[in-house]
Design an enzyme around this catalytic site. Structure first.
Site, PDB file in Angstrom:
ATOM      1  N   LYS A 223       0.838  -1.201   0.000  1.00  0.00           N
ATOM      2  CA  LYS A 223       0.000   0.000   0.000  1.00  0.00           C
ATOM      3  C   LYS A 223       0.875   1.254   0.000  1.00  0.00           C
ATOM      4  O   LYS A 223       1.644   1.482   0.919  1.00  0.00           O
ATOM      5  CB  LYS A 223      -0.905  -0.006   1.239  1.00  0.00           C
ATOM      6  CG  LYS A 223      -1.719   1.279   1.426  1.00  0.00           C
ATOM      7  CD  LYS A 223      -2.436   1.273   2.777  1.00  0.00           C
ATOM      8  CE  LYS A 223      -3.031   2.628   3.106  1.00  0.00           C
ATOM      9  NZ  LYS A 223      -3.632   2.671   4.448  1.00  0.00           N
ATOM     10  N   LYS A 235      -9.746  13.370   8.273  1.00  0.00           N
ATOM     11  CA  LYS A 235      -9.223  12.999   9.582  1.00  0.00           C
ATOM     12  C   LYS A 235      -9.102  14.235  10.472  1.00  0.00           C
ATOM     13  O   LYS A 235      -8.856  15.338   9.976  1.00  0.00           O
ATOM     14  CB  LYS A 235      -7.826  12.376   9.437  1.00  0.00           C
ATOM     15  CG  LYS A 235      -7.760  11.033   8.768  1.00  0.00           C
ATOM     16  CD  LYS A 235      -6.305  10.580   8.665  1.00  0.00           C
ATOM     17  CE  LYS A 235      -6.163   9.248   7.962  1.00  0.00           C
ATOM     18  NZ  LYS A 235      -6.645   8.122   8.791  1.00  0.00           N
ATOM     19  N   ASP A 246       1.645   6.455   5.821  1.00  0.00           N
ATOM     20  CA  ASP A 246       0.620   5.577   5.258  1.00  0.00           C
ATOM     21  C   ASP A 246       1.090   4.884   3.986  1.00  0.00           C
ATOM     22  O   ASP A 246       0.360   4.081   3.423  1.00  0.00           O
ATOM     23  CB  ASP A 246      -0.674   6.356   4.997  1.00  0.00           C
ATOM     24  CG  ASP A 246      -1.913   5.491   5.188  1.00  0.00           C
ATOM     25  OD1 ASP A 246      -1.806   4.447   5.867  1.00  0.00           O
ATOM     26  OD2 ASP A 246      -2.973   5.843   4.657  1.00  0.00           O
ATOM     27  N   ASP A 305     -12.010   7.387   4.073  1.00  0.00           N
ATOM     28  CA  ASP A 305     -10.786   7.138   4.830  1.00  0.00           C
ATOM     29  C   ASP A 305     -10.423   5.657   4.860  1.00  0.00           C
ATOM     30  O   ASP A 305      -9.410   5.281   5.434  1.00  0.00           O
ATOM     31  CB  ASP A 305     -10.937   7.679   6.253  1.00  0.00           C
ATOM     32  CG  ASP A 305      -9.605   7.836   6.958  1.00  0.00           C
ATOM     33  OD1 ASP A 305      -8.570   7.900   6.268  1.00  0.00           O
ATOM     34  OD2 ASP A 305      -9.596   7.907   8.206  1.00  0.00           O
ATOM     35  N   GLU A 307      -9.385   3.985   2.299  1.00  0.00           N
ATOM     36  CA  GLU A 307      -8.908   4.043   0.911  1.00  0.00           C
ATOM     37  C   GLU A 307      -7.825   3.011   0.604  1.00  0.00           C
ATOM     38  O   GLU A 307      -7.623   2.630  -0.543  1.00  0.00           O
ATOM     39  CB  GLU A 307      -8.380   5.449   0.602  1.00  0.00           C
ATOM     40  CG  GLU A 307      -6.943   5.738   1.007  1.00  0.00           C
ATOM     41  CD  GLU A 307      -6.676   5.614   2.503  1.00  0.00           C
ATOM     42  OE1 GLU A 307      -5.553   5.232   2.879  1.00  0.00           O
ATOM     43  OE2 GLU A 307      -7.602   5.901   3.297  1.00  0.00           O
ATOM     44  N   ARG A 309      -7.532  -0.211   1.198  1.00  0.00           N
ATOM     45  CA  ARG A 309      -8.018  -1.462   0.616  1.00  0.00           C
ATOM     46  C   ARG A 309      -8.518  -1.259  -0.811  1.00  0.00           C
ATOM     47  O   ARG A 309      -8.537  -2.194  -1.602  1.00  0.00           O
ATOM     48  CB  ARG A 309      -9.103  -2.055   1.509  1.00  0.00           C
ATOM     49  CG  ARG A 309     -10.370  -1.220   1.627  1.00  0.00           C
ATOM     50  CD  ARG A 309     -11.159  -1.506   2.878  1.00  0.00           C
ATOM     51  NE  ARG A 309     -10.487  -0.992   4.058  1.00  0.00           N
ATOM     52  CZ  ARG A 309     -10.963  -1.112   5.298  1.00  0.00           C
ATOM     53  NH1 ARG A 309     -12.110  -1.747   5.507  1.00  0.00           N
ATOM     54  NH2 ARG A 309     -10.313  -0.611   6.316  1.00  0.00           N
TER      55      ARG A 309
END
Length: 456
Positions: A223, A235, A246, A305, A307, A309
């Site tokens: 990811k 957020k 992330d 949020d 996102e 997956r």
């Protein structure tokens, strides 16, 4: 920053490094002269756990003694490298030289991109050439993960990840390709485009290939959400502060790929990184939107949020097309996993019991512990949608890590062995050998498992 050496400096003597538990230290001291016993006792009173013993004639460091509660722990020497005087050190009594040496040098890591730092002056001699090669690969691969995660988002956007993977492909003789922006729609990667389209940094699918064409196929997927604002489901400030991390899943597969290629494992490697920024703009995707994925399943957006997956599902479907012997993905996917296991124990899911057991054992062997979580099929109905095949997340707060894994499993062939890691990618507290900041979790475990299974 290589703190390992294979040959000592010609102009200095080697400094012996001993690692004892309390009983072992006392037994060793009992065999030494009065000067040594007195010096060690006084030093350990002033600085518990570490003593540097001088040559009584020259005053130069002659030996270093580390006293620890567990001499088998790879992190036993993880916080001493910055405390030792300049010199080349050699382990004298460590039965597990590989683990102790790795913990020692990882303790010297500092993120140095944006301020001046003082590098450690101690280096560790590894005489065995094969062990030295492996330790350098392990150290560099861990540093790659840490550096990528620690880099500010402005300097680690999809195009920067592209440069990193391209450079790595060239270094190891691999091949690199990518699909950028609207090319993702043309090549049928709609969810990657959906998540990344609101950013001025164009979304990309990055693809690295390496290895012999007749070797077993192993595909890694990471990811690569380079910054996650949460999208329109924005957020709060506290939740956004560390979202440069992330893309930690991408960093993990890049670091793992570096290790695999450096050690020349006998696999046909493919690395897929869907790289995006989840930004807010007039064309950002919305709650309630429905997207048709690469596989053909339709997904209703419950929360923008969730996102990660979404970008992973198209990449996993692409990975599936070549029928690899194994698919492994890494992602900083859910806070629920951190609630379940904390931030320092990475959880994983797998559809293959033998593979999961091999990974768990490899983690124990490499002192890189991992923990299997259940793919509890009964929770699939928590992602039911009235207008699409499924939603991108469950509406309630429960079993978040499991439902995220079950979502991803929809894009994996049941016959393909698959591992999904949900990792923190960040140390919230400083531990020996592990400073606060970006961290690699599980890559030594996966490398050990692959090396055991496929060899070099």
């Amino acid at each position: 920053m290589n703190l390992l050496i294979n040959k000592p400096r010609l102009d200095t003597a080697l400094i012996s490094l001993f690692i004892f538990d309390q009983q072992g230290c006392e037994a060793w001291c009992a065999e030494q002269d009065d000067f040594t016993r007195t010096w060690v006792a006084r030093s350990l009173q002033q600085q518990p756990g570490l003593c540097v013993l001088p040559n009584p004639e020259t005053g130069e460091p002659q030996s270093a003694i580390l006293v620890t509660s567990d001499v088998a722990d790879m992190w036993a020497a993880g916080d001493i490298i910055g405390k030792l005087p300049k010199g080349d050190y050699q382990l004298q009594n460590a039965a597990n030289e590989r683990d102790i040496a790795l913990g020692f040098v990882l303790g010297g890591y500092q993120f140095s991109g944006y301020k001046q730092i003082q590098l450690p002056q101690a280096r560790l001699l590894i005489e065995d050439a094969a062990l030295y090669q492996e330790l350098v690969a392990l150290m560099e691969s861990t540093q790659v993960v840490r550096d990528l995660v620690n880099a500010p988002a402005a300097d680690m956007m999809p195009q920067h990840l592209s440069e990193v993977m391209n450079d790595m492909a060239q270094r190891f003789g691999g091949e690199f390709s990518e699909w950028v922006g609207d090319e993702l729609l043309e090549q049928n990667y709609p969810t990657i485009h959906l998540v990344g389209r609101a950013s001025e940094n164009k979304p990309r699918l990055l693809d690295l290939r390496w290895g012999k064409s007749d070797a077993p196929k192993v595909t890694l997927v990471g990811k690569g959400v380079c910054f996650d604002s949460g999208g329109l489901d924005l957020k709060p400030a506290a939740g956004m502060r560390l979202m440069k991390k992330d893309m930690g899943g991408a960093a993990h597969v890049i670091g793992l790929a570096n290790l695999i290629m450096a050690m020349e494992l006998n696999i046909q490697l493919r690395v897929l990184v869907p790289a995006v920024e989840n930004a807010v703009s007039r064309n950002a995707f919305r709650p309630g939107d429905v997207v048709k994925t690469r596989k053909g399943l339709t997904v209703e957006i419950d929360n923008t949020d969730a996102e990660g997956r979404l970008v992973l599902c198209d990449a996993l479907d692409e990975a599936q097309q070549e029928n690899p012997e194994m698919i492994i993905d890494f992602a900083t996917l859910t806070g629920a996993m951190r609630i379940a296991l904390g931030t320092e124990l990475p959880g994983f899911f797998s559809n293959d019991d033998k593979l999961a057991e091999a990974l768990t054992q490899a983690g124990e062997h490499s002192q890189d512990p991992v923990w299997r979580m259940p793919l509890f099929a009964q929770y699939k109905n928590m992602m039911k949608s009235d207008v699409a095949d499924l939603t991108n997340c469950a509406p309630g707060p429960f079993a978040g890590a499991i439902t995220a894994a079950l979502y991803l499993q929809e894009f994996i062939d049941a016959k393909t062995p698959w591992i999904h890691f949900d990792v923190m990618a960040w140390n919230l507290r400083a531990l020996p050998g592990r400073p606060v900041g970006g961290e690699a979790f599980g890559i030594r475990a996966v490398y050990t498992m692959l090396a055991d299974k496929y060899g070099r």
